[in-house]
Design a protein around this motif. Structure first.
Motif, PDB file in Angstrom:
ATOM      1  N   LEU A  70       0.874  -1.172   0.000  1.00 28.74           N
ATOM      2  CA  LEU A  70       0.000   0.000   0.000  1.00 28.74           C
ATOM      3  C   LEU A  70       0.909   1.220   0.000  1.00 28.74           C
ATOM      4  O   LEU A  70       1.586   1.497   0.989  1.00 28.74           O
ATOM      5  CB  LEU A  70      -0.909   0.000   1.233  1.00 28.74           C
TER       6      LEU A  70
ATOM      7  N   SER B   5       7.333  -4.005   8.442  1.00 32.15           N
ATOM      8  CA  SER B   5       5.934  -3.667   8.136  1.00 32.15           C
ATOM      9  C   SER B   5       5.759  -2.281   7.533  1.00 32.15           C
ATOM     10  O   SER B   5       4.688  -1.970   7.018  1.00 32.15           O
ATOM     11  CB  SER B   5       5.088  -3.762   9.404  1.00 32.15           C
ATOM     12  N   LEU B   6       6.787  -1.448   7.568  1.00 33.52           N
ATOM     13  CA  LEU B   6       6.630  -0.045   7.171  1.00 33.52           C
ATOM     14  C   LEU B   6       7.919   0.489   6.580  1.00 33.52           C
ATOM     15  O   LEU B   6       9.007   0.244   7.102  1.00 33.52           O
ATOM     16  CB  LEU B   6       6.234   0.784   8.398  1.00 33.52           C
TER      17      LEU B   6
ATOM     18  N   GLU C  75       0.335   3.223  12.784  1.00 30.09           N
ATOM     19  CA  GLU C  75      -0.499   2.134  13.311  1.00 30.09           C
ATOM     20  C   GLU C  75      -1.931   2.606  13.544  1.00 30.09           C
ATOM     21  O   GLU C  75      -2.892   1.869  13.299  1.00 30.09           O
ATOM     22  CB  GLU C  75       0.091   1.604  14.607  1.00 30.09           C
TER      23      GLU C  75
ATOM     24  N   SER D 274      -3.480   2.762  10.007  1.00 29.14           N
ATOM     25  CA  SER D 274      -3.411   1.557   9.177  1.00 29.14           C
ATOM     26  C   SER D 274      -4.801   0.943   8.966  1.00 29.14           C
ATOM     27  O   SER D 274      -5.634   0.949   9.880  1.00 29.14           O
ATOM     28  CB  SER D 274      -2.489   0.540   9.860  1.00 29.14           C
ATOM     29  N   PRO D 275      -5.092   0.456   7.746  1.00 32.85           N
ATOM     30  CA  PRO D 275      -4.193   0.286   6.590  1.00 32.85           C
ATOM     31  C   PRO D 275      -4.281   1.413   5.566  1.00 32.85           C
ATOM     32  O   PRO D 275      -4.010   1.191   4.393  1.00 32.85           O
ATOM     33  CB  PRO D 275      -4.709  -1.017   5.988  1.00 32.85           C
ATOM     34  N   ASP D 276      -4.678   2.612   5.972  1.00 30.41           N
ATOM     35  CA  ASP D 276      -4.826   3.739   5.059  1.00 30.41           C
ATOM     36  C   ASP D 276      -3.480   4.444   4.901  1.00 30.41           C
ATOM     37  O   ASP D 276      -3.117   5.300   5.720  1.00 30.41           O
ATOM     38  CB  ASP D 276      -5.885   4.703   5.596  1.00 30.41           C
ATOM     39  N   ALA D 277      -2.732   4.100   3.853  1.00 34.20           N
ATOM     40  CA  ALA D 277      -1.405   4.672   3.648  1.00 34.20           C
ATOM     41  C   ALA D 277      -1.474   6.166   3.363  1.00 34.20           C
ATOM     42  O   ALA D 277      -0.607   6.931   3.788  1.00 34.20           O
ATOM     43  CB  ALA D 277      -0.685   3.950   2.515  1.00 34.20           C
TER      44      ALA D 277
ATOM     45  N   LEU E 230       3.207   0.697   3.191  1.00 32.99           N
ATOM     46  CA  LEU E 230       2.812  -0.280   4.191  1.00 32.99           C
ATOM     47  C   LEU E 230       2.903  -1.672   3.578  1.00 32.99           C
ATOM     48  O   LEU E 230       2.356  -1.927   2.502  1.00 32.99           O
ATOM     49  CB  LEU E 230       1.385  -0.009   4.673  1.00 32.99           C
TER      50      LEU E 230
ATOM     51  N   ASP F 210       1.915  -5.458   3.587  1.00 37.48           N
ATOM     52  CA  ASP F 210       0.862  -6.352   4.066  1.00 37.48           C
ATOM     53  C   ASP F 210       1.274  -7.794   3.804  1.00 37.48           C
ATOM     54  O   ASP F 210       1.229  -8.272   2.671  1.00 37.48           O
ATOM     55  CB  ASP F 210      -0.463  -6.031   3.361  1.00 37.48           C
TER      56      ASP F 210
ATOM     57  N   ASN G  99      -4.390  -7.733   0.875  1.00 42.92           N
ATOM     58  CA  ASN G  99      -4.429  -6.587  -0.044  1.00 42.92           C
ATOM     59  C   ASN G  99      -3.284  -6.722  -1.017  1.00 42.92           C
ATOM     60  O   ASN G  99      -2.132  -6.819  -0.625  1.00 42.92           O
ATOM     61  CB  ASN G  99      -4.293  -5.265   0.725  1.00 42.92           C
TER      62      ASN G  99
END
Length: 373
Positions: free
Chosen positions: A28, A272-273, A296, A299-302, A344, A346, A351
């Motif tokens: 993402l 994770s990032l 965090e 998340s999960p909205d980048a 991000l 995943d 996703n």
């Protein structure tokens, strides 16, 4: 027989592609820039997101020895002409370098990513001798391999459980008797690998004062100080500054000693990032732990995570100038604009990588006439 051999080879290639895609994390990726838009003025900040690098390579008729899926992300900040040139030209220089490799080891990936930045530096110095350059940060993601290169004042941050453990993990404590005979606690020294893992949370160029395509400079036009001298030596800094002032570009070029290139094998339980940002993000003083907490919460909205981090960094920069003269605050406000690229990872494969359209051309960020950094 030839047809059967070709068919088996094709099935095997498709199997490898599927296995690589299954191992790769879902991605993402979004970018955010705080600079207000002004189409009449060239931007001092540029960012590029190429979500499908293989598609761009195919368009350029280049065969890549990279795992799939592969993506390329970059941000540049500095003199508008230099930032635009780098944003529009880096992907093609990198792809042509990678296309000459039959097999791409981590060392080759390191050399070619850094070499692409040096190619841009040499090109800018030839076309614009004596001009200011720009800083940049580039990330190449190929399946589970990540390569990040930083030059100038831009930087990056890789985060996840493994890096959190390295940053906050308890250091082994022993005891030692000093020369005065007193027993004291002694922290064990970190190994080079432990230092490297911790360094991934704050990726900076080795010499942040050396720009891509420009002379050795500091923010505000100040002379190179102890940081540049410690990195390259006083004689080298004096030679570089003199060469830039007289237009002689040979001695002042960017080198592999000035930039930082890291190649990391990503793992589901470790990373994770990934955050790439211009100098304002580094100067804001936001810690990796603070950034991770903000991400965090979003998340999960980048896109939201990138905006929240950039806005907070800009607010911190503004707060640092409070109490100073108005004209000083206005000048510092111009340097408080920043851009960041939020990625991000995943690992649940819920996703897939957002969008497969390639974007080789530089996105024009929000700009204003007086916002050069």
């Amino acid at each position: 027989v030839f047809f059967l051999f070709f068919l088996r080879h094709l099935h095997f290639h498709q199997f490898l592609c599927r296995e690589s895609a299954m191992a790769a994390p879902g991605l993402l990726a979004e970018a955010y820039c705080t600079l207000p838009a002004d189409p009449k003025v060239k931007a001092p900040i540029r960012h590029v997101l190429i979500r499908d690098l293989a598609k761009v390579a195919t368009a350029l008729k280049i065969s890549l020895p990279l795992e799939v899926p592969s993506s390329l992300f970059m941000a540049f900040e500095g003199e508008p002409g230099a930032a635009e040139h780098c944003a529009k030209g880096l992907h093609s220089k990198l792809l042509r370098r990678l296309g000459k490799c039959s097999k791409l080891s981590n060392a080759e990936l390191n050399r070619n990513l850094g070499g692409a930045l040096l190619d841009l530096d040499a090109e800018l110095r030839e076309q614009r001798p004596g001009a200011e350059g720009c800083g940049g940060v580039v990330a190449l993601l190929a399946a589970q391999r990540l390569a990040v290169a930083t030059a100038g004042s831009c930087g990056g941050m890789l985060w996840g459980p493994a890096i959190l453990a390295a940053v906050n993990g308890p250091a082994s404590i022993g005891s030692e008797v000093g020369k005065d005979g007193v027993l004291r606690k002694a922290h064990a020294k970190e190994t080079p690998e432990q230092k490297r893992v911790k360094g991934l949370s704050r990726m900076r160029a080795r010499n942040p004062n050396q720009q891509i395509g420009g002379s050795v400079v500091l923010p505000g036009g100040k002379r190179p100080g102890s940081e540049a001298v410690a990195s390259r030596g006083a004689a080298a800094v004096r030679a570089a500054s003199a060469a830039a002032a007289t237009g002689r570009t040979g001695a002042a070029g960017l080198s592999m000693e000035d930039i930082l290139v890291e190649v990391v094998e990503l793992a589901p339980g470790d990373h994770s990032l990934l955050l790439l940002g211009t100098s304002g993000l580094q100067r804001s003083g936001l810690t990796p732990q603070e950034i991770a907490s903000l991400v965090e919460a979003c998340s999960p909205d980048a896109a939201k995570a990138g905006k929240v981090v950039a806005d907070l960094a800009k607010e911190r920069l503004k707060e640092a100038s409070k109490g100073e003269a108005n004209w000083v605050q206005l000048e510092k406000a111009k340097a408080s604009e920043l851009a960041c690229i939020m990625l991000l990872l995943d690992w649940g494969n819920e996703n897939s990588s957002e969008g497969n359209g390639a974007e080789p051309a530089a996105k024009k960020p929000r700009t204003e006439a007086s916002s050069q950094n």
